[in-house]
Structures are given as C-alpha cells and as structure tokens.
Write a protein that holds these residues in place. Sequence first.
Motif, short mmCIF file in Angstrom:
data_model
loop_
_atom_site.label_atom_id
_atom_site.label_comp_id
_atom_site.label_asym_id
_atom_site.label_seq_id
_atom_site.Cartn_x
_atom_site.Cartn_y
_atom_site.Cartn_z
N ILE A 274 0.87 -1.18 0.00
CA ILE A 274 0.00 0.00 0.00
C ILE A 274 0.91 1.23 0.00
CG2 ILE A 274 -1.72 1.33 1.29
CD1 ILE A 274 -2.77 -1.28 2.41
N ARG A 275 0.63 2.15 -0.92
CA ARG A 275 1.44 3.37 -1.00
C ARG A 275 0.55 4.57 -0.77
NH1 ARG A 275 3.44 6.74 -5.40
NH2 ARG A 275 2.31 5.37 -6.85
N LEU A 276 0.95 5.38 0.21
CA LEU A 276 0.22 6.60 0.52
C LEU A 276 1.01 7.79 -0.02
CD1 LEU A 276 -0.62 5.81 4.26
CD2 LEU A 276 -1.88 5.13 2.21
N VAL A 277 0.33 8.72 -0.66
CA VAL A 277 0.96 9.89 -1.25
C VAL A 277 0.25 11.14 -0.74
CG1 VAL A 277 1.58 11.11 -3.37
CG2 VAL A 277 1.60 8.60 -3.32
N VAL A 278 1.02 12.05 -0.17
CA VAL A 278 0.48 13.33 0.30
C VAL A 278 1.11 14.43 -0.53
CG1 VAL A 278 0.19 14.88 2.26
CG2 VAL A 278 0.23 12.40 2.63
N ASP A 290 2.68 14.54 10.62
CA ASP A 290 2.53 13.34 11.44
C ASP A 290 1.56 12.40 10.76
OD1 ASP A 290 4.23 14.46 13.24
OD2 ASP A 290 2.67 15.08 14.66
N VAL A 291 1.94 11.13 10.68
CA VAL A 291 1.10 10.12 10.03
C VAL A 291 0.93 8.96 11.01
CG1 VAL A 291 0.80 8.59 8.06
CG2 VAL A 291 2.02 10.77 7.78
N GLU A 292 -0.33 8.54 11.17
CA GLU A 292 -0.64 7.38 12.02
C GLU A 292 -1.60 6.48 11.26
OE1 GLU A 292 -2.42 6.21 16.44
OE2 GLU A 292 -2.27 8.30 15.80
N ILE A 293 -1.30 5.16 11.25
CA ILE A 293 -2.12 4.21 10.51
C ILE A 293 -2.49 3.05 11.43
CG2 ILE A 293 -2.18 2.63 8.53
CD1 ILE A 293 -0.16 4.41 7.16
N THR A 294 -3.76 2.68 11.40
CA THR A 294 -4.25 1.54 12.17
C THR A 294 -4.93 0.56 11.22
OG1 THR A 294 -6.33 2.68 12.66
CG2 THR A 294 -4.56 2.88 14.27
N SER A 330 5.06 3.75 2.14
CA SER A 330 4.59 2.43 1.71
C SER A 330 4.65 1.46 2.87
CB SER A 330 5.43 1.91 0.54
OG SER A 330 5.33 2.74 -0.59
N PHE A 331 3.69 0.52 2.91
CA PHE A 331 3.72 -0.55 3.91
C PHE A 331 2.97 -1.75 3.33
CE2 PHE A 331 -0.23 1.64 4.75
CZ PHE A 331 -1.14 0.65 5.11
N GLY A 369 -1.73 -2.94 -3.93
CA GLY A 369 -1.25 -3.95 -4.87
C GLY A 369 0.00 -3.54 -5.62
N GLU A 370 0.76 -2.58 -5.08
CA GLU A 370 1.98 -2.16 -5.77
C GLU A 370 3.12 -3.13 -5.47
OE1 GLU A 370 3.20 1.84 -5.45
OE2 GLU A 370 1.60 2.51 -6.78
N ALA A 371 3.92 -3.38 -6.48
CA ALA A 371 5.06 -4.28 -6.31
C ALA A 371 6.25 -3.49 -5.77
CB ALA A 371 5.43 -4.94 -7.64
N ALA A 372 7.14 -4.21 -5.10
CA ALA A 372 8.35 -3.58 -4.56
C ALA A 372 9.37 -3.46 -5.69
CB ALA A 372 8.90 -4.41 -3.41
N SER A 373 9.39 -2.29 -6.34
CA SER A 373 10.28 -2.07 -7.49
C SER A 373 11.65 -1.53 -7.07
CB SER A 373 9.64 -1.10 -8.48
OG SER A 373 9.36 0.14 -7.84
N PHE A 374 11.90 -1.41 -5.77
CA PHE A 374 13.15 -0.81 -5.31
C PHE A 374 14.37 -1.53 -5.88
CE2 PHE A 374 16.64 -1.18 -2.24
CZ PHE A 374 17.05 0.14 -2.17
#
Length: 411
Positions: A274-278, A290-294, A330-331, A369-374
């Motif tokens: 999951i990728r979050l973009v701000v 500050d970002v918090e995810i549950t 991303s997580f 559903g993003e792949a780890a392209s690193f």
Amino acid sequence: MALGGGRVVLQVCAHCGAALDAVDNYRLLKTFADRRRPASPFQLGMKGQIAGIDWTVIGILGWAETWKGERWNWTDHQLFSPTHGYAWLTLEDGHLILTRAWRGPLGPNWITSQTVELAEHPPTIRARNRTYTYYETSDARISYADGEFSSVAMVGDRVQSLCFLAEDEMLTLTQTGTEREVELSTWPQQAETWASFGLTSLGKPWRVHPLQPYRPWPNERFLGATGAVLAFVSLIMGLLLLAQGEKVQPVMQPGASRLAFEAELPITHTRGLIRLVVQTDLYNAWSGIDVEITDPDDAPVFQTAREVGYYQGVEGGESWSEGNQTLSISFRPEVAGNYRVSLDVPEGGSGEGVEGSPIRTMQFLAYQGEAASFWMWLVFAISLPIAGLTPLRSWLHHKARWRGSDWSEED
C-alpha cells in the motif's frame, strides 16, 4: 660511411658540425658550432622494424618551437629502408610517431595559414578517401642536425606546418620558403617499436597524443554490453512493477480540515504494498507531517513524523529548485479491510531570508497492490554507469586527443 642510400643530399658531421653537400662531392655548405644534442636514446646506425619494415637510423634532427613564452622540443630521426625509402621517426613527449611523404591527390590542393585564420570553422582536407580536420599550426626551427638526410636540413632553418587530424592519421602540410611537402603520420605500436631498436621506452607519456588510439580495459566492452542489457531490463521491469498498483478511493471523515484529517482506506487484498501519497502546495517553506495508521482491528500499524520542504529561486540569471512538495509512504498490509489514516501538520515555517508559504492545502492519494520495485531501480542505478563506461572513456580520450589543438571558435 654512408647509411642512407642514393637519395641522400646532405650529410652533417657529428664531430665538427659541418654540413656537406652529398650530391656535389661533399662540398662544405655550412658549419655549426655549440650544438647541443637532443635527449634521444636513438643513435645513428641503429636498426629496427616498424610494421614489418626494416629501418636504419641515418640522421637526427632536433626541433624547437616557442610561442607566448612556452617552448616545445622534439626529435626527428631520419630512417632509411632499402625497400621502402625514407621516413621519419619522431620522439615527442615520450611517444614515437612514424611519418612518411604523401604523394597522392588532395582536396583542396593546399591550405595556408591565412586560410585557417579567415575560416569560420576548422578547415578540412580530403585524402586517401578520408577527411582530415584542422588541428594546429606549427612554426618550428631546427636546433640540431647530425647524420644523413634525404633533403636539405640545416640548423636554424624554419618550417611552418599545418596539421590535419583524422581518427588515426595526421596529414601535415609543411612549407620551407618555396618548397612544399605533404606528410602522413601514424602512431605505431609503441612497445614493439622500442624493443625492435633494442631500446626501453622512456616511461609512460605525460599526455595523450593526438594520434594515440583508444585502448579499452580488459573485458571493458563485455562489461559495457552486460551493463546495457541489465539497465534496459531493470528499467522495463521497474516501470511494469510501478504500473501494477490500483488506486484506492479514501473515505474522508466528516469535519476533516485541509491540514488535519482522518480517512478510511478500503483495502480489498493483501497482494503487494500500500502506498500513501500526500501532495502539498509548499513554496519556499517546510512543514512537519505526522502520520498514524491503524489496521481494521484498530491496532497500530505504524506512526511516523516526516518533514517536507520545497525551495525555488533565481541566481545569476538561472532558475534553481530543491526539495520536494510530496510525501510518500509504503507498507505491506497483513489483512484486508478498512485501514484508518490520520494526518496532522503540527509545525512549519518559511525559509530563512525568503518569502514563502507553508502548507495551505493537501491532497491525499492511496494505491494498493503495488510491487516492490526498489531492487529493480537499484539494479538500474548500478548497471547504467557500467553501460556508459566505454562511451564515457572513449569521449574523454577524444577530448584529450584534441586538447592540444590551437583552433578556437572565438578566432
């Protein structure tokens, strides 16, 4: 004892410096005193082989050129071959250069220094089905002479030379008074040439010679080709992996502000990241976020504080920018369901000494559903310089070959 065959026209005595006319019963032409022999390991009578041809050193000429307080010295060695006639072996800056007369057609027939001075672009000359580009003009004088020569060459004589360079040959137009000569120079195999004359090289030359060919490192071309393949494959794979994600529509909570809000993310599967973009509208300012995810069970996934900053300006008539207006996190989800994301902007400010605006609005985007392209991008970052190794070294060698040219676009 004569070494140079029937076309020798001048002989200079090594002991008294007398120049003798070999055509007119060795008549005394001129005497030169206080001669200083150039620093050359070649001696009269030495025999060697260049490109399969046997040569004998029959004469030695020292040259000197002075321009704007700088002085250049080099040594020409007249060579004679019973089967191939006469040639010159030049020792210059540790390099050996083989030069022979060229009798073929030229296009144009001749170029003068005045033509070069009036030209808007480097003049070229055609010969041997090749194009030679102007390199430099030399105005040198003979500072030393010893041995036999196929042309009249006396200490103090001045020769103007216009040099034109191709990839591995140099065409030189020389003029002494009313006499003109065209010469073709090449860079023979150095180690073999030194050894053939029973000599050891003077060490590694201090600069790249204009005629010196490019020598790749061992396995350089293989490494370059491998790097190019890896760079291409990793780039394609990285782009494909980036394209696998699908956008998630966040559900904003009632009462959310532009700078502090909560949103639910309906995650439908656990494949990929999951990728979050701000995205912010920062300008010449910085802000902490500050970002918090549950997770769906209201258990904390992670909590973090990030800083973003973006600066832009004009200096010396050129625009510049640094930093980023976007934050990306991303997580990997453990379970599917509704995740809760909380964002807050507790602090921020403008850059020192500039007018700026902190965050006024934020846009929140999410992808699942993003792949780890690193790793693909890491392979690309490593293989790209390897792929460019040969082109870069070849370009640097080309620049070094032309560094000694006296042509300037400002002329």
